[in-house]
Motif scaffolding. Structure first.
Motif, PDB file in Angstrom:
ATOM      1  N   ILE A  44       2.882  -7.216 -11.603  1.00 20.82           N
ATOM      2  CA  ILE A  44       2.689  -5.763 -11.687  1.00 20.82           C
ATOM      3  C   ILE A  44       1.188  -5.458 -11.751  1.00 20.82           C
ATOM      4  CG2 ILE A  44       3.173  -3.675 -13.031  1.00 20.82           C
ATOM      5  CD1 ILE A  44       5.813  -5.012 -13.905  1.00 20.82           C
ATOM      6  N   LEU A  46      -1.075  -7.163 -10.393  1.00 17.05           N
ATOM      7  CA  LEU A  46      -1.576  -7.372  -9.031  1.00 17.05           C
ATOM      8  C   LEU A  46      -1.314  -6.140  -8.156  1.00 17.05           C
ATOM      9  CD1 LEU A  46      -2.829  -9.550  -7.108  1.00 17.05           C
ATOM     10  CD2 LEU A  46      -0.497 -10.188  -6.528  1.00 17.05           C
ATOM     11  N   ASP A  47      -0.118  -5.562  -8.279  1.00 20.30           N
ATOM     12  CA  ASP A  47       0.183  -4.326  -7.538  1.00 20.30           C
ATOM     13  C   ASP A  47      -0.828  -3.236  -7.901  1.00 20.30           C
ATOM     14  OD1 ASP A  47       2.404  -5.475  -6.396  1.00 20.30           O
ATOM     15  OD2 ASP A  47       3.854  -4.526  -7.736  1.00 20.30           O
ATOM     16  N   ILE A  49      -3.910  -3.602  -9.124  1.00 19.50           N
ATOM     17  CA  ILE A  49      -5.282  -3.864  -8.654  1.00 19.50           C
ATOM     18  C   ILE A  49      -5.374  -3.558  -7.160  1.00 19.50           C
ATOM     19  CG2 ILE A  49      -5.173  -6.363  -8.128  1.00 19.50           C
ATOM     20  CD1 ILE A  49      -8.063  -4.881 -10.006  1.00 19.50           C
ATOM     21  N   GLY A  50      -4.298  -3.834  -6.424  1.00 18.33           N
ATOM     22  CA  GLY A  50      -4.286  -3.504  -4.999  1.00 18.33           C
ATOM     23  C   GLY A  50      -4.381  -2.007  -4.780  1.00 18.33           C
ATOM     24  N   ARG A  51      -3.626  -1.273  -5.593  1.00 10.18           N
ATOM     25  CA  ARG A  51      -3.651   0.181  -5.472  1.00 10.18           C
ATOM     26  C   ARG A  51      -5.037   0.710  -5.828  1.00 10.18           C
ATOM     27  NH1 ARG A  51      -0.051   3.501  -9.494  1.00 10.18           N
ATOM     28  NH2 ARG A  51       1.427   1.833  -9.046  1.00 10.18           N
ATOM     29  N   ASN A  54      -7.477   0.121  -2.942  1.00 12.28           N
ATOM     30  CA  ASN A  54      -7.305   1.060  -1.835  1.00 12.28           C
ATOM     31  C   ASN A  54      -7.839   2.448  -2.179  1.00 12.28           C
ATOM     32  OD1 ASN A  54      -6.040  -0.913  -0.320  1.00 12.28           O
ATOM     33  ND2 ASN A  54      -4.003  -0.358  -1.025  1.00 12.28           N
ATOM     34  N   GLU A 121      -3.845  12.151   5.143  1.00 16.31           N
ATOM     35  CA  GLU A 121      -3.041  11.049   5.688  1.00 16.31           C
ATOM     36  C   GLU A 121      -3.290   9.712   4.994  1.00 16.31           C
ATOM     37  OE1 GLU A 121      -3.380  10.724   9.920  1.00 16.31           O
ATOM     38  OE2 GLU A 121      -2.629  12.765  10.211  1.00 16.31           O
ATOM     39  N   GLY A 125      -0.570   7.645   2.982  1.00 13.16           N
ATOM     40  CA  GLY A 125      -0.282   6.260   3.365  1.00 13.16           C
ATOM     41  C   GLY A 125      -0.313   5.323   2.170  1.00 13.16           C
ATOM     42  N   ILE A 126      -1.336   5.483   1.326  1.00 10.30           N
ATOM     43  CA  ILE A 126      -1.444   4.644   0.122  1.00 10.30           C
ATOM     44  C   ILE A 126      -0.245   4.916  -0.787  1.00 10.30           C
ATOM     45  CG2 ILE A 126      -2.821   4.178  -1.965  1.00 10.30           C
ATOM     46  CD1 ILE A 126      -5.342   4.879  -0.291  1.00 10.30           C
ATOM     47  N   GLY A 128       2.691   5.988   0.111  1.00 10.28           N
ATOM     48  CA  GLY A 128       3.914   5.469   0.728  1.00 10.28           C
ATOM     49  C   GLY A 128       4.126   4.003   0.396  1.00 10.28           C
ATOM     50  N   LYS A 129       3.011   3.280   0.298  1.00  9.71           N
ATOM     51  CA  LYS A 129       3.061   1.861  -0.074  1.00  9.71           C
ATOM     52  C   LYS A 129       3.309   1.725  -1.579  1.00  9.71           C
ATOM     53  CE  LYS A 129       3.616  -1.251   1.208  1.00  9.71           C
ATOM     54  NZ  LYS A 129       4.238  -2.230   1.981  1.00  9.71           N
ATOM     55  N   ALA A 130       2.574   2.540  -2.356  1.00 10.31           N
ATOM     56  CA  ALA A 130       2.644   2.433  -3.818  1.00 10.31           C
ATOM     57  C   ALA A 130       4.034   2.757  -4.359  1.00 10.31           C
ATOM     58  CB  ALA A 130       1.604   3.355  -4.458  1.00 10.31           C
ATOM     59  N   LYS A 132       6.958   2.238  -3.315  1.00 10.17           N
ATOM     60  CA  LYS A 132       7.930   1.138  -3.247  1.00 10.17           C
ATOM     61  C   LYS A 132       7.712   0.155  -4.393  1.00 10.17           C
ATOM     62  CE  LYS A 132       8.257   1.361   1.763  1.00 10.17           C
ATOM     63  NZ  LYS A 132       8.942   0.623   2.800  1.00 10.17           N
ATOM     64  N   GLU A 133       6.435  -0.027  -4.747  1.00  9.59           N
ATOM     65  CA  GLU A 133       6.113  -0.953  -5.832  1.00  9.59           C
ATOM     66  C   GLU A 133       6.422  -0.327  -7.189  1.00  9.59           C
ATOM     67  OE1 GLU A 133       2.723  -3.055  -3.054  1.00  9.59           O
ATOM     68  OE2 GLU A 133       2.044  -1.798  -4.684  1.00  9.59           O
TER      69      GLU A 133
ATOM     70  N   THR B  53       0.350  -3.888  -1.355  1.00 10.35           N
ATOM     71  CA  THR B  53      -1.006  -3.372  -1.515  1.00 10.35           C
ATOM     72  C   THR B  53      -1.987  -4.463  -1.920  1.00 10.35           C
ATOM     73  OG1 THR B  53      -0.196  -2.519  -3.600  1.00 10.35           O
ATOM     74  CG2 THR B  53      -0.757  -0.909  -1.949  1.00 10.35           C
ATOM     75  N   ALA B  54      -1.520  -5.432  -2.693  1.00 10.35           N
ATOM     76  CA  ALA B  54      -2.467  -6.444  -3.166  1.00 10.35           C
ATOM     77  C   ALA B  54      -2.132  -7.826  -2.632  1.00 10.35           C
ATOM     78  CB  ALA B  54      -2.484  -6.466  -4.687  1.00 10.35           C
ATOM     79  N   CYS B  55      -1.456  -7.883  -1.480  1.00  2.27           N
ATOM     80  CA  CYS B  55      -1.062  -9.184  -0.953  1.00  2.27           C
ATOM     81  C   CYS B  55      -2.307 -10.056  -0.731  1.00  2.27           C
ATOM     82  CB  CYS B  55      -0.298  -9.026   0.351  1.00  2.27           C
ATOM     83  SG  CYS B  55       0.274 -10.601   0.992  1.00  2.27           S
ATOM     84  N   PHE B  83      -2.280   2.224   6.629  1.00  2.00           N
ATOM     85  CA  PHE B  83      -1.262   2.309   5.575  1.00  2.00           C
ATOM     86  C   PHE B  83      -0.017   3.069   6.018  1.00  2.00           C
ATOM     87  CE2 PHE B  83      -5.235   1.695   3.224  1.00  2.00           C
ATOM     88  CZ  PHE B  83      -4.887   0.560   2.524  1.00  2.00           C
ATOM     89  N   ALA B  84      -0.200   3.959   6.994  1.00  2.00           N
ATOM     90  CA  ALA B  84       0.945   4.752   7.430  1.00  2.00           C
ATOM     91  C   ALA B  84       1.294   4.395   8.868  1.00  2.00           C
ATOM     92  CB  ALA B  84       0.627   6.243   7.320  1.00  2.00           C
ATOM     93  N   ALA B  86       4.127   3.121   6.146  1.00  2.00           N
ATOM     94  CA  ALA B  86       4.126   2.010   5.198  1.00  2.00           C
ATOM     95  C   ALA B  86       4.999   0.877   5.712  1.00  2.00           C
ATOM     96  CB  ALA B  86       4.624   2.487   3.844  1.00  2.00           C
ATOM     97  N   TRP B  87       4.515  -0.327   5.544  1.00  2.00           N
ATOM     98  CA  TRP B  87       5.258  -1.508   5.970  1.00  2.00           C
ATOM     99  C   TRP B  87       6.607  -1.558   5.246  1.00  2.00           C
ATOM    100  CZ3 TRP B  87       7.180  -5.895   3.464  1.00  2.00           C
ATOM    101  CH2 TRP B  87       7.579  -6.938   4.301  1.00  2.00           C
ATOM    102  N   SER B 112      14.602  -0.556   1.772  1.00  2.00           N
ATOM    103  CA  SER B 112      14.076  -0.261   0.449  1.00  2.00           C
ATOM    104  C   SER B 112      14.406   1.153   0.031  1.00  2.00           C
ATOM    105  CB  SER B 112      12.569  -0.419   0.482  1.00  2.00           C
ATOM    106  OG  SER B 112      12.043   0.467   1.445  1.00  2.00           O
ATOM    107  N   PHE B 140      10.503 -10.307 -10.233  1.00  2.00           N
ATOM    108  CA  PHE B 140       9.149 -10.692  -9.851  1.00  2.00           C
ATOM    109  C   PHE B 140       9.068 -12.212  -9.787  1.00  2.00           C
ATOM    110  CE2 PHE B 140       8.983  -6.555 -11.775  1.00  2.00           C
ATOM    111  CZ  PHE B 140       8.165  -5.849 -10.923  1.00  2.00           C
ATOM    112  N   HIS B 164      11.532  -3.823   0.740  1.00  2.00           N
ATOM    113  CA  HIS B 164      10.413  -2.901   0.527  1.00  2.00           C
ATOM    114  C   HIS B 164      10.402  -1.867   1.617  1.00  2.00           C
ATOM    115  CE1 HIS B 164       7.123  -3.473  -2.524  1.00  2.00           C
ATOM    116  NE2 HIS B 164       8.025  -4.329  -2.927  1.00  2.00           N
TER     117      HIS B 164
END
Ligand SMILES: [Zn+2]
Lengths: 252, 164
Positions: A44, A46-47, A49-51, A54, A121, A125-126, A128-130, A132-133, B53-55, B83-84, B86-87, B112, B140, B164
């Motif tokens: 978590i 890691l998710d 820090i990625g966010r 970005n 946008e 986009g960020i 949209g990814k976040a 899901k996590e 995001t942090a892969c 990012f858009a 989203a994967w 997802s 996880f 996801h």
């Protein structure tokens, strides 16, 4: 305040919340109560820090002064961080971290669902990814609330105490600053105030299903999003920024 | 042999060979990370979408892309993260999922967007014995993309590629 300045500030707030959350969760590395939880909490982290990466990278682009995500993360002084106070609360015991995660990730679930529809946008986009996590983070904290709340007398007490102690820091999440009002008007940001009732409903449901009472205290402490922090923040930064300040530009 | 100029399709074909560093049986194209190649007078821009995001693999993939292109004589290339949209694991083909299973990773079973509140209802098949009598150990796992399961039939633990 111009639209660009407001967006920069808004991205810093979002980014700082993720960065500081990530730091606190990473403190569990090798200290989790069981191996699976050690992995879960650091995953978590890691998710987050990625966010943060970005959002801060994008903040640097919006500002247009050539600041990288790393420079923003590791070179700013304390009063230029805008995370909510709840993020900087110490990790405490496991029940405290779980309570903290529930109170924060419920807010993030609502916030990032809204931000997926942002007119900006990149932010959409960020988000949209976040989102899901965040769903995984939320179900993780919910399931642990059930286990702790309905576990032993002690685990219930510890979770109840954690919720009581954190409650006064939850209100700040729904405040609206001038930059947020402007972002809302531009259909880039989200109306935090409008999320509060839904947040309360979701948190109440999880907590009452976990035999935890909702605190009745109404006092709220805020300040983080204006750069006024608790004493915890200096300690976080002294550890987090040490390397970049001692060895500027150090890379792997 | 180094060519003087390349078509978009030729570059895509070159890059389609690059493997996912964490799951070396599938390529970045099969995973849906490689989105597009844009050729202009400024050079060659590769559009890549992060799976998570942090892969941590993204940095390695970026280097792999640049070195693959360099070997082919393309120097002025850059990788841009998009990012858009989203994967999503929905972009994996059935063939890709088969490869994951043969590698020992149970493949994502649904989108997802649906059913995320009650993932326990998801039927995850053991990649070793194909039993559906499996249980979730932790959401996880060893990497950001995986959850940890164990099989009640053959008693083997295994990774499940999360939706996801
Ligand atoms: Zn099995």
């Amino acid at each position: 305040m111009t639209k660009q300045e407001a967006l920069y500030q808004y991205l810093l707030q979002l980014g700082d919340n993720a960065l500081i959350q990530s730091h606190r969760l990473s403190e569990w590395c090798s200290k989790g109560p069981i191996l699976e939880e050690d992995l879960a909490l650091t995953n978590i982290a890691l998710d987050y820090i990625g966010r943060a990466q970005n959002l801060l990278h994008y903040a640097g682009e919006v500002e247009g002064k050539g600041q990288s995500a790393d420079q923003l993360a590791y070179r700013r002084p304390e009063h230029q961080y805008y995370n909510n106070l709840i993020a900087e609360m110490p990790k405490g015991d496991f029940a405290f971290t779980i309570a903290k995660q529930l109170l924060i990730s419920t807010y993030e679930l609502l916030l990032y669902t809204e931000l997926c529809h942002s007119k900006d946008e990149t932010l959409a986009g960020i988000a949209g990814k976040a989102i899901k996590e965040v769903r995984y983070h939320w179900t993780h904290s919910r399931d642990w609330c059930y286990r702790l709340g309905k576990g032993t007398v002690l685990s219930n007490e510890l979770l109840q105490q954690a919720v009581n102690d954190l409650w006064m820091y939850t209100g700040e999440q729904f405040e609206m600053g001038a930059e947020e009002e402007l972002m809302l008007k531009e259909v880039i940001g989200c109306d935090n105030k409008a999320l509060q009732n839904k947040w309360l409903e979701m948190v109440e449901t999880v907590l009452s299903d976990s035999n935890i009472k909702i605190p009745t205290a109404t006092y709220n402490q805020s300040g983080g999003r204006k750069g006024i922090h608790t004493e915890n923040m200096g300690h976080i930064l002294s550890e987090m920024q040490y390397l970049q300040r001692a060895y500027p530009e150090a890379i792997w | 042999m180094v060519k003087e100029s390349y078509l978009r399709e030729e570059i895509l074909a070159l890059l389609s060979e690059i493997k996912d560093p964490e799951i070396p049986v599938v390529t970045i194209e099969e995973m849906g990370m490689l989105r597009d190649v844009i050729l202009s007078d400024k050079g060659c821009e590769i559009l890549l979408t992060p799976t998570y995001t942090a892969c941590p693999a993204m940095g390695i993939i970026e280097q792999d892309i640049l070195s693959t292109l360099k070997e082919a004589g393309i120097d002025n290339a850059k990788v841009t993260m998009v990012f858009a949209p989203a994967w999503t694991t929905d972009w994996m083909s059935e063939t890709t999922k088969e490869k994951l299973i043969r590698f020992g990773i149970a493949a994502p079973v649904h989108s997802s967007c649906s059913n995320w509140l009650s993932p326990k209802n998801v039927e995850v098949k053991c990649p070793k014995c194909e039993s559906t009598d499996t249980k979730l150990i932790s959401q996880f796992g060893s990497t950001a993309c995986k959850a940890l399961y164990s099989c009640n039939h053959c008693h083997e633990p295994f990774d499940y590629f999360k939706c996801h």
